[in-house]
Design a protein around this motif. Structure first.
Motif: not given
Length: 342
Positions: A25-27, A30-31, A144-147
């Motif tokens: 769910x956390x991933x 983020x997606x 950073x991952x989201x961007x």
């Protein structure tokens, strides 16, 4: 294979899929945040493509630079305002506490606060600071991952769309692709509507607080505009810092601040939002509230921030995949007029 065995395997598959989704769910959150960022980037990139001969990836890069410039300006202004306000509060803190204590009926408020500060254990404070530092690092990494993911999605959305559609049986791929395109368009319209509402609230709040004579009017106005991204809950949260600062200003400042925030929300909710929602997604208020509460319970603060756009996504997918495609019934979807024009 007998029907009971097939039914048991189906139930086991559904339970396994549900557990997998829960673990990831956390991933998935983020997606979804990355997809929202990609929609924002593509919206600005599309504007550049209409006004200039440039094409992706250059238009996406320009959109990213524009957003970074806006965020940098906001952080600079907000940081300057906060620093000035904190410096002023630190210098006047004793008098402010005495005045506030008198207003709320606590004569020894300054002594009480001083005792509480002195009672803080040094090791506990160090542990708290370490926890805050780790939390800030984790938040920066997540951002950073989201961007990065959002930029990749914005650069080549068709690649990821085709990959997602391939996960479904061939007989359902056309419907799934149409539903994804429809929901993406709805999210884009919702984001545009929120941007208009946020701009209105931020500008009017800043002007109103400035006329009242509140300190840090610009910072508080920017905060109110950003908080408008989360309907219902955001405006209440944004009013708290302004009200707390107004309590220390004396006179009837706090009354004027409360009236200002209530008035702006009435204008925004009854005039601005209805005008914007003519072409955007109009969610029932109760659905928005339960979405925020549910997402907050499941995902914490990130869930609260993303609750309404997630509700928009589910709302539109249900309309497209179930009501239109499965039940073959007419239902309005933002930007569309008929059942087969998706």
């Amino acid at each position: 294979m007998s029907p009971p065995v097939r039914a048991a395997l189906l139930v086991a598959g559904l339970v396994t899929a549900g557990l997998l989704v829960w673990q990831l769910s956390g991933v998935l959150l983020l997606a979804f945040a990355s997809a929202l960022l990609a929609i924002i980037l593509r919206s600005f990139a599309g504007l550049f493509e209409k006004l200039t001969p440039l094409r992706p990836p250059w238009t996406v890069a320009l959109a990213g630079l524009l957003i970074l410039a806006g965020a940098g300006t906001f952080l600079t202004v907000l940081g300057t305002q906060i620093y000035a306000q904190v410096t002023s509060l630190a210098a006047n803190l004793p008098d402010t506490l005495d005045d506030l204590g008198t207003r709320i009926g606590i004569d020894d408020l300054r002594d009480h606060v001083t005792d509480q500060i002195e009672a803080i254990d040094a090791n506990g404070l160090a542990g708290s600071l370490a926890g805050y530092t780790f939390g800030a690092f984790d938040m920066a990494t997540t951002l950073l991952v989201v961007v990065v993911s959002g930029v990749y999605l914005a650069m080549s959305p068709s690649t990821y769309l085709k990959g997602a559609v391939q996960l479904f049986p061939s007989i359902a791929r056309e419907r799934v692709e149409r539903a994804i395109n429809v929901s993406g368009g709805a999210l884009q319209r919702w984001l545009l509507g929120q941007l208009i509402s946020m701009t209105f609230v931020g500008v009017v709040t800043t002007l109103g607080l400035y006329l009242i004579g509140m300190p840090s009017a610009l910072a508080l106005g920017l905060l109110a505009g950003l908080a408008e991204f989360v309907p219902l809950v955001g405006p209440i949260a944004a009013s708290v810092p302004a009200i707390l600062l107004a309590l220390a200003q004396g006179d009837n400042t706090v009354i004027w601040v409360i009236l200002l925030f209530l008035g702006i929300q009435q204008i925004d909710g009854n005039i601005v939002v209805p005008l914007v929602q003519k072409r955007a997604v109009k969610l029932p208020p109760a659905l928005m509230l339960f979405s925020i509460l549910s997402a907050g319970a499941l995902f914490g603060i990130p869930g609260v921030i993303l609750a309404v756009p997630m509700a928009v996504l589910v709302y539109v997918l249900v309309k497209q995949l179930y009501i239109r495609d499965t039940l073959q019934e007419e239902t309005p979807i933002p930007g569309q007029s008929g059942k087969h024009d998706a």
